[in-house]
Design a protein around this motif. Structure first.
Motif, PDB file in Angstrom:
ATOM      1  N   VAL A 108       0.855  -1.186   0.000  1.00 53.87           N
ATOM      2  CA  VAL A 108       0.000   0.000   0.000  1.00 53.87           C
ATOM      3  C   VAL A 108       0.891   1.236   0.000  1.00 53.87           C
ATOM      4  N   VAL A 109       0.738   2.074  -1.004  1.00 50.80           N
ATOM      5  CA  VAL A 109       1.568   3.270  -1.161  1.00 50.80           C
ATOM      6  C   VAL A 109       0.792   4.492  -0.694  1.00 50.80           C
ATOM      7  N   ASP A 110       1.436   5.308   0.129  1.00 46.19           N
ATOM      8  CA  ASP A 110       0.848   6.579   0.558  1.00 46.19           C
ATOM      9  C   ASP A 110       0.893   7.564  -0.620  1.00 46.19           C
ATOM     10  N   GLN A 111      -0.264   7.922  -1.135  1.00 46.67           N
ATOM     11  CA  GLN A 111      -0.333   8.784  -2.316  1.00 46.67           C
ATOM     12  C   GLN A 111      -0.545  10.255  -1.962  1.00 46.67           C
TER      13      GLN A 111
ATOM     14  N   TYR B  68       8.923   8.798  -7.056  1.00 48.02           N
ATOM     15  CA  TYR B  68       7.655   8.481  -6.380  1.00 48.02           C
ATOM     16  C   TYR B  68       6.464   8.748  -7.303  1.00 48.02           C
ATOM     17  N   LEU B  69       6.471   9.919  -7.972  1.00 48.86           N
ATOM     18  CA  LEU B  69       5.360  10.264  -8.868  1.00 48.86           C
ATOM     19  C   LEU B  69       5.309   9.350 -10.083  1.00 48.86           C
ATOM     20  N   SER B  70       6.483   9.069 -10.656  1.00 47.69           N
ATOM     21  CA  SER B  70       6.499   8.184 -11.824  1.00 47.69           C
ATOM     22  C   SER B  70       6.023   6.790 -11.453  1.00 47.69           C
ATOM     23  N   GLY B  71       6.371   6.354 -10.228  1.00 48.74           N
ATOM     24  CA  GLY B  71       5.887   5.056  -9.769  1.00 48.74           C
ATOM     25  C   GLY B  71       4.373   5.023  -9.658  1.00 48.74           C
TER      26      GLY B  71
ATOM     27  N   VAL C   8       9.420   2.382  -1.997  1.00 45.71           N
ATOM     28  CA  VAL C   8      10.796   2.693  -1.600  1.00 45.71           C
ATOM     29  C   VAL C   8      11.012   4.204  -1.595  1.00 45.71           C
ATOM     30  N   ALA C   9      10.536   4.890  -2.638  1.00 45.27           N
ATOM     31  CA  ALA C   9      10.681   6.345  -2.693  1.00 45.27           C
ATOM     32  C   ALA C   9       9.927   7.007  -1.546  1.00 45.27           C
ATOM     33  N   GLU C  10       8.715   6.535  -1.279  1.00 43.94           N
ATOM     34  CA  GLU C  10       7.930   7.082  -0.161  1.00 43.94           C
ATOM     35  C   GLU C  10       8.662   6.877   1.168  1.00 43.94           C
ATOM     36  N   THR C  11       9.196   5.680   1.383  1.00 47.24           N
ATOM     37  CA  THR C  11       9.885   5.369   2.640  1.00 47.24           C
ATOM     38  C   THR C  11      11.137   6.220   2.802  1.00 47.24           C
ATOM     39  N   THR C  12      11.911   6.373   1.721  1.00 48.64           N
ATOM     40  CA  THR C  12      13.141   7.155   1.805  1.00 48.64           C
ATOM     41  C   THR C  12      12.838   8.628   2.053  1.00 48.64           C
TER      42      THR C  12
END
Length: 444
Positions: free
Chosen positions: A244-247, A368-371, A429-433
């Protein structure tokens, strides 16, 4: 009717194979390790966190008035001396006095106090430096915790991503097995050459080899997560199956948070303050150093050959000492000059750190956005690839397409799934970093 039955059969094989593979990925009787549990275990066991915590406590313990030399030092002393001597004394009337084996004894004991009452304000600067190092230790501990938790999160979701990749490969293998079976059936009735059977077998073997490699990568990631958790690398566990990605991340908010919460920026700011304090400490040596001393001493001595054979004394002593640096070969000027240059360097380093952190945030936010865009595209692409594969399977049953064409449909379906799952992982990964950079990773 036959067409619909064929498609249902193949789909049931795919779903069945995926379910079996998912069960095979799950280690029997092994507990499910939730992300929350993994974070809690890392906070308790991780060696880097424990080492950093001890270092932070040491810096905390060092912040005392005594360590800054505000307080006096009090020492106690006790000495005793003995000697055995033979003495010959000739008096003024020419008489001779001989003493053989005289036992001489002496003892001293007392308490002394030494207190520096002025050192050019160096003690105040030292106390400020100790507090800054305490703060630096806390920042580094927080950074270690955030980095460790980020490593746990990324490794955990990497396992989920790889698990999904394995399931996708297993579904492709199910189709390859179906192709091999139908190629054999057609060969038996003379509708295709043996070459088609060989090609189908090669395709199945290739898919199986890819699956074995993916399973090995999955196992290696499990070992890595156990290492981060500081437990037995062979500990078995199962993971969840959803990413689940935080958008809701906003670039401006992340940059603003980084200015006040990023450990690298905070460490650079503390280093700048320490360099400014260092200049104060060096300038303090220009002032006089003033200290007071006092003490109380008891002494006893026994000398059979002396005029006073036994002597006892006691008393208070006190004094004042002051020193000032008049000339030290221009070293004072050199040290102050270098300290000013260190302040300039720390300011440059702080400015450079801010730019580097903002650049890192911008790159991560772009990823993050591209993902997120790839996730949206991947969802629809997987459905299109699945429909294309269904059509290709029906055409393959009817014999209107070649094995190479059905193989291409398989690859497209596998690639669509792989891109979709990798996009989820990339965004996570981008969100976490990004959250790690701002010190905002939830520890719950």
């Amino acid at each position: 009717m036959r067409s619909s039955k064929f498609i249902c059969l193949v789909l049931s094989l795919i779903i069945g194979a995926t379910t079996v593979r998912a069960q095979n990925n799950k280690v029997p009787n092994a507990p499910i390790l939730t992300l929350k549990d993994a974070i809690e275990i890392s906070l308790q066991n991780n060696y880097d966190i424990r080492l950093s915590r001890n270092t932070s406590v040491i810096a905390q313990n060092n912040v005392t008035l005594g360590n800054a030399r505000f307080l006096p030092t009090v020492t106690g002393s006790y000495t005793i001396a003995n000697s055995i001597q033979s003495t010959t004394q000739t008096r003024s009337d020419s008489t001779v006095n001989r003493i053989n084996g005289a036992n001489n004894t002496g003892s001293n004991y007392g308490v002394d106090l030494n207190w520096t009452i002025f050192d050019g304000f160096n003690m105040f600067a030292t106390y400020d430096a100790l507090k800054q190092r305490r703060q630096l230790g806390q920042v580094r501990l927080q950074d270690t915790v955030q980095r460790t938790v980020a490593a746990v999160i990324t490794t955990y979701f990497d396992l989920i991503n790889q698990q999904k990749q394995i399931e996708a490969l297993q579904s492709v293998i199910a189709i390859s097995r179906t192709q091999l079976r139908y190629a054999n059936d057609r060969f038996q009735v003379g509708r295709v050459a043996r070459l088609d059977v060989y090609n189908a077998q090669v395709a199945l073997n290739t898919d199986t080899a890819t699956l074995i490699g993916q399973q090995q990568t999955f196992k290696a990631s499990k070992i890595e997560l156990n290492r981060i958790l500081s437990r037995d690398p062979q500990t078995e566990f199962n993971v969840a199956d959803t990413i689940v990605v935080d958008q809701g991340l906003i670039l401006a908010n992340i940059i603003n948070q980084a200015q006040t919460q990023n450990p690298t920026i905070l460490s650079a700011q503390i280093s700048q303050r320490l360099s400014e304090i260092n200049l104060k400490q060096i300038r303090a040596t220009r002032y006089p150093q003033v200290s007071v001393t006092t003490g109380y001493t008891w002494s006893n001595s026994s000398n059979p050959a002396g005029f006073a054979r036994v002597q006892n004394s006691r008393g208070l002593n006190y004094g004042l000492a002051a020193t000032v640096n008049i000339f030290d070969g221009f070293n004072q000027w050199r040290r102050e000059r270098n300290a000013k240059l260190q302040i300039d360097n720390s300011k440059l380093n702080s400015a450079q750190t801010r730019i580097e952190v903002e650049a890192q945030i911008s790159n991560l936010f772009s990823s993050y956005l591209s993902g997120l865009e790839l996730i949206k595209l991947g969802q629809s692409n997987v459905e299109l690839a699945r429909k294309s594969l269904d059509i290709s399977l029906e055409k393959y049953r009817l014999g209107t397409i070649t094995p190479l064409e059905i193989r291409e449909a398989q690859r497209n379906f596998l690639n669509a799934q792989s891109i979709f799952y990798n996009s989820q992982y990339q965004s996570k990964v981008a969100e976490t970093t990004l959250k790690q950079i701002t010190g905002a990773i939830s520890l719950q």
